[in-house]
Design a protein around this motif. Sequence first.
Motif, mmCIF file in Angstrom:
data_model
loop_
_atom_site.group_PDB
_atom_site.id
_atom_site.type_symbol
_atom_site.label_atom_id
_atom_site.label_comp_id
_atom_site.label_asym_id
_atom_site.label_seq_id
_atom_site.Cartn_x
_atom_site.Cartn_y
_atom_site.Cartn_z
ATOM 1 N N VAL A 1 19.741 21.113 96.221
ATOM 2 C CA VAL A 1 19.531 19.883 95.434
ATOM 3 C C VAL A 1 18.204 19.440 95.615
ATOM 4 O O VAL A 1 17.627 18.952 94.703
ATOM 5 C CB VAL A 1 20.744 18.926 95.775
ATOM 6 N N LEU A 2 18.012 19.358 96.800
ATOM 7 C CA LEU A 2 16.607 18.684 97.275
ATOM 8 C C LEU A 2 15.482 19.358 96.493
ATOM 9 O O LEU A 2 14.242 18.896 96.031
ATOM 10 C CB LEU A 2 16.534 18.763 98.668
ATOM 11 N N SER A 3 15.327 20.788 96.606
ATOM 12 C CA SER A 3 14.354 21.503 96.043
ATOM 13 C C SER A 3 14.331 21.520 94.605
ATOM 14 O O SER A 3 13.318 21.302 93.768
ATOM 15 C CB SER A 3 14.423 22.984 96.572
ATOM 16 N N GLU A 4 15.544 21.278 93.947
ATOM 17 C CA GLU A 4 15.622 20.954 92.599
ATOM 18 C C GLU A 4 14.873 19.817 92.006
ATOM 19 O O GLU A 4 14.323 19.496 91.096
ATOM 20 C CB GLU A 4 17.033 21.163 91.981
ATOM 21 N N GLU A 5 15.280 18.585 93.092
ATOM 22 C CA GLU A 5 14.762 17.482 92.748
ATOM 23 C C GLU A 5 13.246 17.345 92.912
ATOM 24 O O GLU A 5 12.420 17.053 92.011
ATOM 25 C CB GLU A 5 15.513 16.432 93.760
ATOM 26 N N ALA A 6 12.625 18.305 94.111
ATOM 27 C CA ALA A 6 11.290 18.197 94.299
ATOM 28 C C ALA A 6 10.530 18.953 93.098
ATOM 29 O O ALA A 6 9.610 18.450 92.430
ATOM 30 C CB ALA A 6 10.783 18.855 95.594
ATOM 31 N N HIS A 7 11.171 19.976 92.440
ATOM 32 C CA HIS A 7 10.623 20.769 91.518
ATOM 33 C C HIS A 7 10.479 19.972 90.149
ATOM 34 O O HIS A 7 9.747 19.886 89.171
ATOM 35 C CB HIS A 7 11.446 22.038 91.164
ATOM 36 N N ALA B 1 11.358 31.940 99.658
ATOM 37 C CA ALA B 1 10.531 32.355 98.262
ATOM 38 C C ALA B 1 10.250 31.436 97.209
ATOM 39 O O ALA B 1 9.392 30.915 96.731
ATOM 40 C CB ALA B 1 11.045 33.596 97.726
ATOM 41 N N ILE B 2 11.576 30.712 97.147
ATOM 42 C CA ILE B 2 11.722 29.742 95.824
ATOM 43 C C ILE B 2 10.763 28.674 96.548
ATOM 44 O O ILE B 2 10.024 27.783 95.945
ATOM 45 C CB ILE B 2 13.051 29.306 95.722
ATOM 46 N N LEU B 3 10.926 28.165 97.724
ATOM 47 C CA LEU B 3 10.402 27.110 98.363
ATOM 48 C C LEU B 3 8.967 27.178 98.587
ATOM 49 O O LEU B 3 7.994 26.243 97.730
ATOM 50 C CB LEU B 3 10.866 26.772 99.873
ATOM 51 N N TYR B 4 8.271 28.425 98.942
ATOM 52 C CA TYR B 4 6.881 28.596 98.790
ATOM 53 C C TYR B 4 6.325 28.557 97.256
ATOM 54 O O TYR B 4 5.335 28.188 97.155
ATOM 55 C CB TYR B 4 6.621 29.979 99.384
ATOM 56 N N SER B 5 6.991 28.985 96.209
ATOM 57 C CA SER B 5 6.702 28.863 94.941
ATOM 58 C C SER B 5 6.625 27.585 94.392
ATOM 59 O O SER B 5 5.698 27.216 93.686
ATOM 60 C CB SER B 5 7.956 29.854 94.020
ATOM 61 N N MET B 6 7.531 26.951 95.037
ATOM 62 C CA MET B 6 7.656 25.160 94.561
ATOM 63 C C MET B 6 6.241 24.506 95.178
ATOM 64 O O MET B 6 5.672 23.781 94.490
ATOM 65 C CB MET B 6 8.526 24.510 95.199
ATOM 66 N N TRP B 7 5.806 24.915 96.344
ATOM 67 C CA TRP B 7 4.659 24.593 97.027
ATOM 68 C C TRP B 7 3.502 24.753 96.165
ATOM 69 O O TRP B 7 2.663 24.064 95.939
ATOM 70 C CB TRP B 7 4.622 24.954 98.213
ATOM 71 N N GLY B 8 3.371 26.270 95.820
ATOM 72 C CA GLY B 8 2.258 26.565 94.850
ATOM 73 C C GLY B 8 2.225 25.778 93.469
ATOM 74 O O GLY B 8 1.139 25.490 92.990
ATOM 75 N N ASP B 9 3.434 25.627 93.026
ATOM 76 C CA ASP B 9 3.172 25.034 91.656
ATOM 77 C C ASP B 9 2.884 23.396 91.816
ATOM 78 O O ASP B 9 1.967 22.775 91.193
ATOM 79 C CB ASP B 9 4.886 24.709 91.050
ATOM 80 N N LEU B 10 3.362 22.783 92.892
ATOM 81 C CA LEU B 10 2.870 21.287 93.269
ATOM 82 C C LEU B 10 1.219 21.233 93.426
ATOM 83 O O LEU B 10 0.661 20.600 92.397
ATOM 84 C CB LEU B 10 3.877 20.929 94.505
ATOM 85 N N TYR B 11 0.810 22.309 94.203
ATOM 86 C CA TYR B 11 -0.672 22.215 94.299
ATOM 87 C C TYR B 11 -1.332 22.505 93.205
ATOM 88 O O TYR B 11 -2.683 22.105 93.069
ATOM 89 C CB TYR B 11 -1.268 23.181 95.752
ATOM 90 N N THR B 12 -0.861 23.586 92.531
ATOM 91 C CA THR B 12 -1.493 23.832 91.105
ATOM 92 C C THR B 12 -1.661 22.620 90.208
ATOM 93 O O THR B 12 -2.703 22.360 89.851
ATOM 94 C CB THR B 12 -0.977 24.839 90.475
#
Length: 496
Positions: free
Chosen positions: A161-167, A197-208
């Motif tokens: 839920v937290l990762s979905e909220e972050a994304h 893998a999902i967590l790292y992808s979200m970090w990549g999207d944020l920094y992008t």
Amino acid sequence: MNEMRDCWKLYISTVIIVLLLPFQSKGNDTLMEYSKVELKAVDQLIGTAFYPEAYDKIWSLMSSTDEANNSRIKYRAYKRLTLLYSIFYDSLNAMNSVDSMFFYAKKSGILSTSYGKQKTYYTAAHTYRMNRNFDKAREFLNVARQLLDATKRPFDEKFYVLSEEAHLHTLTGNFEQSEKILKEISAEVSPTHSYAAILYSMWGDLYTQKGKIKEALAYYYKSLKAVDEHKRRLGLRVELLKKASQLNSQLGNYKKAYQEMTASKELGDQLFGSQSARNKKLFEIKDSYRKTIEENKQYRKEQELKVLKIEQETLQQRLIYLVSLLCVTVLSAVFIISLLKVKHQTKQQLLEERSKAEIEIKKRELTVTSLQLIEKDKLLQEIKEGLEDVKQQKSDAAVERINKTINLNTAKTWEEFETRFIQVNSDFYDTLNTIHSSLTRNDLKLCALIKLNFSSKEIAQLLGISTDSVNKGRYRLRKKLGLHRDDNLFTYISSI
């Protein structure tokens, strides 16, 4: 006769259903175990991008469980369908699947628990986010987050839920809040975790989104590495290669960008590209086929329900008729039994009254006889006394004959009295002899006269003895009966 047969059939059917309930429960348990295995296989197929196969397995599972009408299994199946339809951008069916998921969640009682409700709302939020409806996604996600906070679930149940909220924060430009949540998750999720893998992808999207290309590229590579290690989320790999290619192009790494774009396209063609149109068309064909089957099933069910309803109405009418007939029969039987009972009671009462009347008459006769005997004995005594005077003057032999005749007559008179007494008091002598076996015949005579409440004087006249002899006999009788001074002899004998 037919109605009675139908009733017996209904009764036997009910008994069979009751007897089979444990087996039905066992069958449901087996079905649940089967569904768990099938849905686990579906998750593996989705993770390895075998979407049509996953779709087939879901609908096959739901078709096989239609007869059981298991709402919990259908809830879990529609949860997976929301993801499959979203992957192929079929928003309409994705939203319909969300509605079906909520329907079966409510029907099965899943929404009545905080955990079940949180899972359901999370899935809805994830589906709406994938279909770019961020406002609706946030609405469902807020509910899921509140339920998690209220129930104080462990972190490994919260980070989805937290990762979905972050994304969602990233997609809507709230970078600061997104980074805060991703840091919280990263502190708990190790590189070997299946969600890494999902967590790292979200970090990549944020920094992008923040314009930090190098940091974003580093996280995309970390995500690709996690995908390769876990051999799952191949669909994510296509997106990661495409995003990495775009970032390398911005950095001037054109060769790297070309290689990554080529790899993304080849994998995409394999999973989605050249086959995506076919897969999407296949989904549409399968949907049409499934809907046709479901419509046919629904039509057959409606027809069966109509027939069943008619049969139930007919059976109900027969049951009403039988119940009415049974009620009339029972009421008639009760009425007849009541009449017979009243008649029997009346007859019994008449017999009892007649018996009491006869006893009273016999008692009166006995009393009259007793009094007559007393008077007769008095007369005979006077005659004897007169004859004694004659004896002194005339023939002794003649007088003696008269005396013998009088004595014989007295004995017969007592026998007649005793016969009448036994008729009125049939068990008196038997009961008395049972309790006091040492009583003599004279004792029994005395007991009988005492029971009739004769005085000592009357007993003396009746037995032809003196009053003093009667009193002595009463005294001896009290001792044989074991009575104390305060005990009343008449009361005791009357109770026997």
